[in-house]
Design a protein around this motif. Structure first.
Motif, PDB file in Angstrom:
ATOM      1  N   LEU A  69     -35.682  -2.868 -11.703  1.00 42.86           N
ATOM      2  CA  LEU A  69     -36.542  -2.234 -12.697  1.00 42.86           C
ATOM      3  C   LEU A  69     -35.524  -1.702 -13.804  1.00 42.86           C
ATOM      4  O   LEU A  69     -35.950  -1.928 -14.738  1.00 42.86           O
ATOM      5  CB  LEU A  69     -37.450  -1.125 -12.063  1.00 42.86           C
ATOM      6  N   GLU A  70     -34.769  -1.091 -13.664  1.00 46.01           N
ATOM      7  CA  GLU A  70     -33.555  -0.679 -14.646  1.00 46.01           C
ATOM      8  C   GLU A  70     -33.243  -1.692 -15.486  1.00 46.01           C
ATOM      9  O   GLU A  70     -33.093  -1.536 -16.498  1.00 46.01           O
ATOM     10  CB  GLU A  70     -32.534   0.337 -13.938  1.00 46.01           C
ATOM     11  N   SER A  71     -32.776  -2.784 -14.912  1.00 44.95           N
ATOM     12  CA  SER A  71     -32.333  -3.773 -15.656  1.00 44.95           C
ATOM     13  C   SER A  71     -33.291  -4.754 -16.474  1.00 44.95           C
ATOM     14  O   SER A  71     -33.002  -4.807 -17.504  1.00 44.95           O
ATOM     15  CB  SER A  71     -31.676  -5.008 -14.643  1.00 44.95           C
ATOM     16  N   ILE A  72     -34.536  -4.761 -16.097  1.00 38.83           N
ATOM     17  CA  ILE A  72     -35.556  -5.364 -16.802  1.00 38.83           C
ATOM     18  C   ILE A  72     -36.070  -4.573 -18.093  1.00 38.83           C
ATOM     19  O   ILE A  72     -36.291  -5.132 -19.253  1.00 38.83           O
ATOM     20  CB  ILE A  72     -36.416  -5.919 -16.189  1.00 38.83           C
ATOM     21  N   LEU A  73     -36.016  -3.152 -17.859  1.00 39.19           N
ATOM     22  CA  LEU A  73     -36.308  -2.421 -19.092  1.00 39.19           C
ATOM     23  C   LEU A  73     -35.391  -2.186 -19.941  1.00 39.19           C
ATOM     24  O   LEU A  73     -35.735  -2.171 -21.122  1.00 39.19           O
ATOM     25  CB  LEU A  73     -36.745  -0.789 -18.208  1.00 39.19           C
ATOM     26  N   GLU A  74     -33.961  -2.334 -19.350  1.00 36.13           N
ATOM     27  CA  GLU A  74     -32.932  -2.369 -20.537  1.00 36.13           C
ATOM     28  C   GLU A  74     -33.061  -3.494 -21.310  1.00 36.13           C
ATOM     29  O   GLU A  74     -32.773  -3.602 -22.493  1.00 36.13           O
ATOM     30  CB  GLU A  74     -31.642  -2.179 -19.882  1.00 36.13           C
ATOM     31  N   LYS A 103     -25.374 -12.931 -19.969  1.00 33.42           N
ATOM     32  CA  LYS A 103     -26.264 -12.696 -18.899  1.00 33.42           C
ATOM     33  C   LYS A 103     -26.367 -13.811 -17.970  1.00 33.42           C
ATOM     34  O   LYS A 103     -26.482 -13.635 -16.639  1.00 33.42           O
ATOM     35  CB  LYS A 103     -27.815 -12.239 -19.300  1.00 33.42           C
ATOM     36  N   ILE A 104     -26.326 -15.161 -18.518  1.00 32.28           N
ATOM     37  CA  ILE A 104     -26.399 -16.381 -17.612  1.00 32.28           C
ATOM     38  C   ILE A 104     -25.070 -16.401 -16.620  1.00 32.28           C
ATOM     39  O   ILE A 104     -25.375 -16.738 -15.558  1.00 32.28           O
ATOM     40  CB  ILE A 104     -26.819 -17.323 -18.496  1.00 32.28           C
ATOM     41  N   GLU A 127     -31.297  -8.566  -9.731  1.00 33.52           N
ATOM     42  CA  GLU A 127     -31.572  -8.121 -11.176  1.00 33.52           C
ATOM     43  C   GLU A 127     -30.599  -9.374 -12.020  1.00 33.52           C
ATOM     44  O   GLU A 127     -31.167  -9.379 -13.160  1.00 33.52           O
ATOM     45  CB  GLU A 127     -30.913  -6.689 -11.338  1.00 33.52           C
ATOM     46  N   ASP A 128     -29.568  -9.638 -11.567  1.00 29.84           N
ATOM     47  CA  ASP A 128     -28.793 -10.590 -12.478  1.00 29.84           C
ATOM     48  C   ASP A 128     -29.531 -12.057 -12.537  1.00 29.84           C
ATOM     49  O   ASP A 128     -29.544 -12.507 -13.349  1.00 29.84           O
ATOM     50  CB  ASP A 128     -27.485 -10.822 -12.028  1.00 29.84           C
ATOM     51  N   ILE A 129     -30.139 -12.226 -11.329  1.00 32.12           N
ATOM     52  CA  ILE A 129     -30.832 -13.749 -11.235  1.00 32.12           C
ATOM     53  C   ILE A 129     -32.190 -13.628 -12.449  1.00 32.12           C
ATOM     54  O   ILE A 129     -32.328 -14.456 -13.091  1.00 32.12           O
ATOM     55  CB  ILE A 129     -31.459 -13.845  -9.893  1.00 32.12           C
TER      56      ILE A 129
END
Length: 194
Positions: A69-74, A103-104, A127-129
């Motif tokens: 969640l934190e990663s996708i919001l950023e 990111k990839i 989150e990286d995926i």
């Protein structure tokens, strides 16, 4: 509201649909990703759009939902700035492309043959995926030259963005803003006739 109706998947592109998880309703900006549950709902909806996501990935995401969640919001914040800039006619900065490529790299792809189609599957932390898929989607929009058709909704109160390949579309969606404007025009004409 069902989870499918909750998210305006108006673009068909993962990166743009993530940005469109912020919208305006009744004059107030709303965030559709307020909780871990909201994030899981959104992931289930986009999983339907990306059927090659397997159950293992969903389990990984559930185990790390706080970080996800934190990663996708950023990522959404960064993408919104870029998408809005592009919609305003600005070029895509090379630094931003490098950011997406990084990111990839954090979650490189392996490949799997599914129904006679070679599918890219990232590996790494959940989150990286997810960010890798989102970054890949944005880069694919650049590759396919789709961002030249990126538009903001004609409703000044709306923050949704969309790809307009016809060159004639004005609204994010007829169901969301187009219909509202039609009803408002009808009500205005009706009051003028009285």
């Amino acid at each position: 509201m069902s989870e499918i109706n909750k998210f305006p998947l108006i673009s068909g592109y993962l990166s743009l649909d993530l940005v469109n998880t912020e919208l305006v309703s009744r004059g107030q900006r709303q965030d559709l990703l307020l909780s871990e549950g909201d994030a899981l709902d959104w992931i289930q909806v986009i999983k339907g759009e990306n059927s090659f996501w397997d159950d293992q990935l969903i389990l990984k995401i559930k185990e790390r939902i706080g970080q996800v969640l934190e990663s996708i919001l950023e990522m959404r914040t960064i993408l919104r700035i870029q998408f809005e800039s592009i919609a305003d006619g600005n070029p895509i900065p090379d630094e931003f492309i490098a950011f997406l490529e990084k990111k990839i790299k954090k979650s490189p792809f392996t490949y799997k043959l599914v129904d006679q189609k070679l599918i890219a599957i990232p590996v790494g932390e959940a989150e990286d995926i997810l960010l890798s898929f989102i970054a890949y989607d944005f880069l694919a929009l650049i590759e396919k030259n789709k961002l030249t058709s990126l538009k903001r909704c004609s409703n000044n109160d709306c923050v949704l963005l969309f790809i307009d390949e016809s060159g004639r579309r004005k609204w994010c969606s007829m169901k969301i803003c187009g219909n509202r404007k039609k009803v408002a025009r009808f009500q205005h004409r009706k009051s003028d006739d009285e």
